[in-house]
Design an enzyme around this catalytic site. Structure first.
Site, PDB file in Angstrom:
ATOM      1  N   GLU A  52       0.596 -10.983  -2.981  1.00  0.00           N
ATOM      2  CA  GLU A  52      -0.844 -11.333  -3.023  1.00  0.00           C
ATOM      3  C   GLU A  52      -1.577 -10.850  -4.268  1.00  0.00           C
ATOM      4  O   GLU A  52      -2.754 -11.019  -4.519  1.00  0.00           O
ATOM      5  CB  GLU A  52      -1.330 -10.213  -1.948  1.00  0.00           C
TER       6      GLU A  52
ATOM      7  N   CYS B 170       6.138  -5.139   0.246  1.00  0.00           N
ATOM      8  CA  CYS B 170       6.504  -3.897  -0.119  1.00  0.00           C
ATOM      9  C   CYS B 170       6.072  -3.001   0.877  1.00  0.00           C
ATOM     10  O   CYS B 170       7.149  -2.691   1.709  1.00  0.00           O
ATOM     11  CB  CYS B 170       5.287  -3.548  -1.231  1.00  0.00           C
TER      12      CYS B 170
ATOM     13  N   ARG C 200      12.787   3.280   0.219  1.00  0.00           N
ATOM     14  CA  ARG C 200      11.696   3.289  -0.515  1.00  0.00           C
ATOM     15  C   ARG C 200      11.861   3.843  -2.043  1.00  0.00           C
ATOM     16  O   ARG C 200      12.826   4.504  -2.460  1.00  0.00           O
ATOM     17  CB  ARG C 200      10.612   4.477   0.089  1.00  0.00           C
TER      18      ARG C 200
ATOM     19  N   HIS D 165       4.775  -8.026  -4.530  1.00  0.00           N
ATOM     20  CA  HIS D 165       3.346  -8.369  -4.370  1.00  0.00           C
ATOM     21  C   HIS D 165       2.971  -9.920  -4.501  1.00  0.00           C
ATOM     22  O   HIS D 165       2.179  -9.892  -5.133  1.00  0.00           O
ATOM     23  CB  HIS D 165       2.386  -7.369  -5.022  1.00  0.00           C
TER      24      HIS D 165
ATOM     25  N   ILE E  87       5.946  -3.124  -7.588  1.00  0.00           N
ATOM     26  CA  ILE E  87       5.413  -1.526  -8.003  1.00  0.00           C
ATOM     27  C   ILE E  87       5.961  -0.648  -6.845  1.00  0.00           C
ATOM     28  O   ILE E  87       5.599  -0.769  -5.713  1.00  0.00           O
ATOM     29  CB  ILE E  87       3.608  -1.652  -7.567  1.00  0.00           C
ATOM     30  N   ARG E  88       6.463   0.390  -7.521  1.00  0.00           N
ATOM     31  CA  ARG E  88       7.190   1.308  -6.680  1.00  0.00           C
ATOM     32  C   ARG E  88       7.959   0.808  -5.550  1.00  0.00           C
ATOM     33  O   ARG E  88       7.836   1.143  -4.151  1.00  0.00           O
ATOM     34  CB  ARG E  88       6.413   2.360  -6.017  1.00  0.00           C
TER      35      ARG E  88
ATOM     36  N   GLY F 204       0.952  -1.294   0.259  1.00  0.00           N
ATOM     37  CA  GLY F 204      -0.020  -0.024   0.137  1.00  0.00           C
ATOM     38  C   GLY F 204       0.736   1.011   0.041  1.00  0.00           C
ATOM     39  O   GLY F 204       1.751   1.320  -0.697  1.00  0.00           O
ATOM     40  N   GLU F 205       0.802   2.214   1.122  1.00  0.00           N
ATOM     41  CA  GLU F 205       1.477   3.442   1.044  1.00  0.00           C
ATOM     42  C   GLU F 205       2.182   3.593   2.518  1.00  0.00           C
ATOM     43  O   GLU F 205       1.311   3.734   3.434  1.00  0.00           O
ATOM     44  CB  GLU F 205       0.748   4.568   0.537  1.00  0.00           C
ATOM     45  N   SER F 206       3.336   3.222   2.860  1.00  0.00           N
ATOM     46  CA  SER F 206       3.923   3.127   3.902  1.00  0.00           C
ATOM     47  C   SER F 206       3.705   4.338   4.903  1.00  0.00           C
ATOM     48  O   SER F 206       3.381   4.289   6.052  1.00  0.00           O
ATOM     49  CB  SER F 206       5.423   2.632   4.038  1.00  0.00           C
TER      50      SER F 206
HETATM   51  N1  GLN Z   1       6.234   3.116  -2.553  1.00  0.00           N
HETATM   52  C1  GLN Z   1       5.070   2.832  -1.477  1.00  0.00           C
HETATM   53  C2  GLN Z   1       5.629   3.182  -0.211  1.00  0.00           C
HETATM   54  O1  GLN Z   1       6.729   3.554   0.280  1.00  0.00           O
HETATM   55  C3  GLN Z   1       5.075   1.053  -1.333  1.00  0.00           C
HETATM   56  C4  GLN Z   1       4.544   0.771  -2.688  1.00  0.00           C
HETATM   57  C5  GLN Z   1       3.862  -0.679  -2.473  1.00  0.00           C
HETATM   58  O2  GLN Z   1       3.306  -1.219  -1.466  1.00  0.00           O
HETATM   59  N2  GLN Z   1       3.252  -1.016  -3.536  1.00  0.00           N
HETATM   60  O3  GLN Z   1       4.949   2.785   0.864  1.00  0.00           O
END
Ligand code: GLN
Length: 198
Positions: free
Chosen positions: A181, A82, A111, A179, A139-140, A50-52
């Site tokens: 999942e 992630c 990150r 990921h 993904i990122r 998700g987004e940390s």
């Molecule tokens: N770049 C995201 C973060 O810093 C992580 C990306 C992801 O979970 N797909 O949280």
């Protein structure tokens, strides 16, 4: 561990449904964790992608941050993918100043480490413990820049002519910078369950 342990999925933001489905498909009892009371009812925890930074803020506002740190310090098994991996690290590079990771595995993560051109990519990854490569969606994604002596690197990708760990394990904590999942291959979830004796 009890005969049928419950695995929690941190359900504040991110790939909650996908992890829940993966664990359910493996026959595991799953509990969404949004509150300290729900955390008390689980024997292990999956922290989704998700987004940390958002997840970190929600951990604090939900009151989960302190109890979760205590459970992890007490040895609760955890699997972070992630953003979940970023949360479990000891040190976060390129994070927000107020991002205080949970320090459950002795890794330094950066990150969004693959840069703009490679922001998202897929790769067939050889992972120690799996008998054939796993299709991995990044993904990122973060990478592991440094890791402590107790950390086992289970998979790495080459980036800028260096091998960077992307799946690591220390004790009963497993992390992946991709990921698992998001694909139908359940083997990394299965490996986590095997590591923790479920
Ligand atoms: N770049 C995201 C973060 O810093 C992580 C990306 C992801 O979970 N797909 O949280």
């Amino acid at each position: 561990m009890s005969p049928s342990p419950t695995v929690g999925v941190l359900a504040l933001q991110g790939d909650v449904r996908e992890h829940t489905d993966a664990l359910s498909a493996l026959g595991v009892r799953v509990q969404s964790v949004r509150t300290p009371a729900e955390l008390e009812g689980v024997e292990a925890l999956v922290l989704p992608g998700g987004e940390s930074t958002t997840l970190g803020m929600l951990l604090r506002s939900s009151g989960l941050d302190g109890p979760l740190r205590e459970r992890l310090a007490g040895g609760m098994p955890a699997f972070g993918t992630c953003a979940g991996m970023i949360l479990l690290a000891t040190t976060v590079l390129d994070g927000r100043a107020d991002q205080v990771p949970l320090a459950a595995i002795d890794i330094v993560v950066r990150r969004n480490a693959f840069g703009r051109q490679l922001e998202s990519f897929e790769s067939d990854l050889s992972i120690t413990g799996l008998d054939s490569p796993m299709h991995a969606v990044f993904i990122r994604a973060p990478i592991v820049e440094r890791y402590g002596e107790g950390v086992r690197v289970l998979a790495a990708v080459e980036y800028r002519e260096e091998l960077r760990p992307v799946v690591c394990q220390e004790g009963r904590v497993l992390i992946a910078s991709f990921h698992p999942e998001l694909t139908s291959d359940r083997r990394l979830h299965e490996l986590f369950l095997t590591h923790i004796g479920i």
